[in-house]
Write a protein that holds these residues in place. Sequence first.
Motif, PDB file in Angstrom:
ATOM      1  N   TYR A  54      42.934  26.993  54.253  1.00 21.79           N
ATOM      2  CA  TYR A  54      42.784  25.686  53.614  1.00 21.79           C
ATOM      3  C   TYR A  54      42.707  24.584  54.664  1.00 21.79           C
ATOM      4  O   TYR A  54      41.798  23.751  54.644  1.00 21.79           O
ATOM      5  CB  TYR A  54      43.948  25.424  52.649  1.00 21.79           C
ATOM      6  CG  TYR A  54      44.013  24.005  52.165  1.00 21.79           C
ATOM      7  CD1 TYR A  54      43.040  23.507  51.299  1.00 21.79           C
ATOM      8  CD2 TYR A  54      45.027  23.143  52.576  1.00 21.79           C
ATOM      9  CE1 TYR A  54      43.085  22.182  50.859  1.00 21.79           C
ATOM     10  CE2 TYR A  54      45.086  21.833  52.135  1.00 21.79           C
ATOM     11  CZ  TYR A  54      44.113  21.358  51.282  1.00 21.79           C
ATOM     12  OH  TYR A  54      44.151  20.051  50.853  1.00 21.79           O
ATOM     13  N   MET A  55      43.668  24.580  55.593  1.00 21.43           N
ATOM     14  CA  MET A  55      43.690  23.542  56.611  1.00 21.43           C
ATOM     15  C   MET A  55      42.453  23.618  57.504  1.00 21.43           C
ATOM     16  O   MET A  55      41.849  22.591  57.828  1.00 21.43           O
ATOM     17  CB  MET A  55      44.982  23.627  57.421  1.00 21.43           C
ATOM     18  CG  MET A  55      46.215  23.334  56.582  1.00 21.43           C
ATOM     19  SD  MET A  55      47.761  23.431  57.498  1.00 21.43           S
ATOM     20  CE  MET A  55      47.795  21.773  58.201  1.00 21.43           C
ATOM     21  N   ASP A  56      42.056  24.834  57.880  1.00 26.96           N
ATOM     22  CA  ASP A  56      40.840  25.004  58.686  1.00 26.96           C
ATOM     23  C   ASP A  56      39.616  24.448  57.954  1.00 26.96           C
ATOM     24  O   ASP A  56      38.807  23.733  58.544  1.00 26.96           O
ATOM     25  CB  ASP A  56      40.598  26.488  59.004  1.00 26.96           C
ATOM     26  CG  ASP A  56      41.520  27.045  60.073  1.00 26.96           C
ATOM     27  OD1 ASP A  56      42.058  26.247  60.877  1.00 26.96           O
ATOM     28  OD2 ASP A  56      41.702  28.278  60.112  1.00 26.96           O
ATOM     29  N   ASP A  57      39.491  24.782  56.671  1.00 25.75           N
ATOM     30  CA  ASP A  57      38.340  24.318  55.893  1.00 25.75           C
ATOM     31  C   ASP A  57      38.329  22.797  55.746  1.00 25.75           C
ATOM     32  O   ASP A  57      37.277  22.163  55.858  1.00 25.75           O
ATOM     33  CB  ASP A  57      38.307  24.970  54.507  1.00 25.75           C
ATOM     34  CG  ASP A  57      37.898  26.425  54.546  1.00 25.75           C
ATOM     35  OD1 ASP A  57      37.368  26.879  55.594  1.00 25.75           O
ATOM     36  OD2 ASP A  57      38.107  27.130  53.536  1.00 25.75           O
ATOM     37  N   MET A  58      39.471  22.202  55.499  1.00 23.51           N
ATOM     38  CA  MET A  58      39.530  20.745  55.346  1.00 23.51           C
ATOM     39  C   MET A  58      39.233  20.042  56.667  1.00 23.51           C
ATOM     40  O   MET A  58      38.541  19.017  56.680  1.00 23.51           O
ATOM     41  CB  MET A  58      40.892  20.322  54.787  1.00 23.51           C
ATOM     42  CG  MET A  58      41.145  20.838  53.370  1.00 23.51           C
ATOM     43  SD  MET A  58      39.871  20.382  52.169  1.00 23.51           S
ATOM     44  CE  MET A  58      40.442  18.746  51.740  1.00 23.51           C
ATOM     45  N   TYR A  59      39.709  20.585  57.771  1.00 22.79           N
ATOM     46  CA  TYR A  59      39.354  20.016  59.075  1.00 22.79           C
ATOM     47  C   TYR A  59      37.847  20.138  59.309  1.00 22.79           C
ATOM     48  O   TYR A  59      37.198  19.213  59.792  1.00 22.79           O
ATOM     49  CB  TYR A  59      40.101  20.724  60.214  1.00 22.79           C
ATOM     50  CG  TYR A  59      41.557  20.369  60.344  1.00 22.79           C
ATOM     51  CD1 TYR A  59      42.007  19.054  60.238  1.00 22.79           C
ATOM     52  CD2 TYR A  59      42.504  21.355  60.614  1.00 22.79           C
ATOM     53  CE1 TYR A  59      43.353  18.744  60.362  1.00 22.79           C
ATOM     54  CE2 TYR A  59      43.851  21.044  60.738  1.00 22.79           C
ATOM     55  CZ  TYR A  59      44.263  19.736  60.618  1.00 22.79           C
ATOM     56  OH  TYR A  59      45.597  19.436  60.749  1.00 22.79           O
ATOM     57  N   ARG A  60      37.300  21.299  58.946  1.00 21.90           N
ATOM     58  CA  ARG A  60      35.880  21.553  59.165  1.00 21.90           C
ATOM     59  C   ARG A  60      35.001  20.583  58.381  1.00 21.90           C
ATOM     60  O   ARG A  60      34.008  20.078  58.901  1.00 21.90           O
ATOM     61  CB  ARG A  60      35.543  22.996  58.781  1.00 21.90           C
ATOM     62  CG  ARG A  60      34.099  23.406  59.052  1.00 21.90           C
ATOM     63  CD  ARG A  60      33.785  24.831  58.600  1.00 21.90           C
ATOM     64  NE  ARG A  60      34.319  25.198  57.306  1.00 21.90           N
ATOM     65  CZ  ARG A  60      33.797  24.833  56.134  1.00 21.90           C
ATOM     66  NH1 ARG A  60      32.736  24.079  56.084  1.00 21.90           N
ATOM     67  NH2 ARG A  60      34.357  25.225  54.999  1.00 21.90           N
ATOM     68  N   ILE A  61      35.355  20.304  57.128  1.00 24.56           N
ATOM     69  CA  ILE A  61      34.530  19.395  56.321  1.00 24.56           C
ATOM     70  C   ILE A  61      34.981  17.940  56.462  1.00 24.56           C
ATOM     71  O   ILE A  61      34.470  17.058  55.779  1.00 24.56           O
ATOM     72  CB  ILE A  61      34.485  19.821  54.826  1.00 24.56           C
ATOM     73  CG1 ILE A  61      35.877  19.777  54.182  1.00 24.56           C
ATOM     74  CG2 ILE A  61      33.840  21.182  54.677  1.00 24.56           C
ATOM     75  CD1 ILE A  61      35.877  20.062  52.682  1.00 24.56           C
ATOM     76  N   LYS A  62      35.961  17.736  57.361  1.00 23.30           N
ATOM     77  CA  LYS A  62      36.441  16.391  57.695  1.00 23.30           C
ATOM     78  C   LYS A  62      36.954  15.629  56.474  1.00 23.30           C
ATOM     79  O   LYS A  62      36.615  14.469  56.257  1.00 23.30           O
ATOM     80  CB  LYS A  62      35.350  15.603  58.416  1.00 23.30           C
ATOM     81  CG  LYS A  62      34.977  16.197  59.759  1.00 23.30           C
ATOM     82  CD  LYS A  62      33.859  15.404  60.411  1.00 23.30           C
ATOM     83  CE  LYS A  62      33.524  15.843  61.786  1.00 23.30           C
ATOM     84  NZ  LYS A  62      33.193  17.170  62.067  1.00 23.30           N
ATOM     85  N   LYS A  63      37.786  16.315  55.695  1.00 23.08           N
ATOM     86  CA  LYS A  63      38.416  15.718  54.526  1.00 23.08           C
ATOM     87  C   LYS A  63      39.923  15.735  54.724  1.00 23.08           C
ATOM     88  O   LYS A  63      40.465  16.594  55.420  1.00 23.08           O
ATOM     89  CB  LYS A  63      38.055  16.492  53.249  1.00 23.08           C
ATOM     90  CG  LYS A  63      36.583  16.469  52.920  1.00 23.08           C
ATOM     91  CD  LYS A  63      36.150  15.100  52.474  1.00 23.08           C
ATOM     92  CE  LYS A  63      34.680  15.107  52.090  1.00 23.08           C
ATOM     93  NZ  LYS A  63      34.223  13.849  51.585  1.00 23.08           N
ATOM     94  N   PRO A  64      40.622  14.784  54.092  1.00 21.76           N
ATOM     95  CA  PRO A  64      42.078  14.751  54.261  1.00 21.76           C
ATOM     96  C   PRO A  64      42.756  15.952  53.603  1.00 21.76           C
ATOM     97  O   PRO A  64      42.315  16.443  52.566  1.00 21.76           O
ATOM     98  CB  PRO A  64      42.492  13.447  53.572  1.00 21.76           C
ATOM     99  CG  PRO A  64      41.368  13.109  52.656  1.00 21.76           C
ATOM    100  CD  PRO A  64      40.124  13.707  53.252  1.00 21.76           C
ATOM    101  N   ILE A  65      43.806  16.380  54.223  1.00 21.36           N
ATOM    102  CA  ILE A  65      44.581  17.507  53.714  1.00 21.36           C
ATOM    103  C   ILE A  65      45.550  16.980  52.660  1.00 21.36           C
ATOM    104  O   ILE A  65      46.233  15.981  52.877  1.00 21.36           O
ATOM    105  CB  ILE A  65      45.324  18.200  54.866  1.00 21.36           C
ATOM    106  CG1 ILE A  65      44.308  18.876  55.777  1.00 21.36           C
ATOM    107  CG2 ILE A  65      46.348  19.185  54.353  1.00 21.36           C
ATOM    108  CD1 ILE A  65      44.892  19.456  57.031  1.00 21.36           C
TER     109      ILE A  65
END
Length: 160
Positions: free
Chosen positions: A103-114
């Motif tokens: 989840y954290m990797d994907d949110m960082y990748r799409i540049k969205k807040p966690i």
Amino acid sequence: MTKHATAEAQFITPEAYPQLMSKRGAAQAMKVLRSAQTSVKAQVAFEAAVPPMRAAILQYVDELEDCAGDMSCVFDKVHEIRGFAETAGLMTTGRIADILCRYMDDMYRIKKPIDTVIVNLHVAAIARAARAEDDDVKLGEVVARQLAALVAHRIADASR
């Protein structure tokens, strides 16, 4: 002015290296490694390593809980937990940590807040699973599936 000599790389073929053991010695070593006695010794050694690994996971869980909203800290600790939990026999802990890592990797990748609520749910589930006396894999799988579905929904919303 000083001259500096430049050395060219010298390639050495694998055949030019001295053999560590003869073919006969290698065959004997393989026989010993495949023996039942070696298997038993390996199992005993592995079982002896589990309690210290569990203790290390519990220490990481304590540190994870102390991260208190510091997502970089959470990210680092949960990656450590994911890497060792299953080896320590904490299957559910490892599975939930893996979901949070992704989840954290994907949110960082799409540049969205966690989403901190999602992170806190995972951290609580990781802590509960790690501290459980017995790893209830069936119940843990239900929890992991629910968390994975929540994460998938959140990532889908964030990707729009």
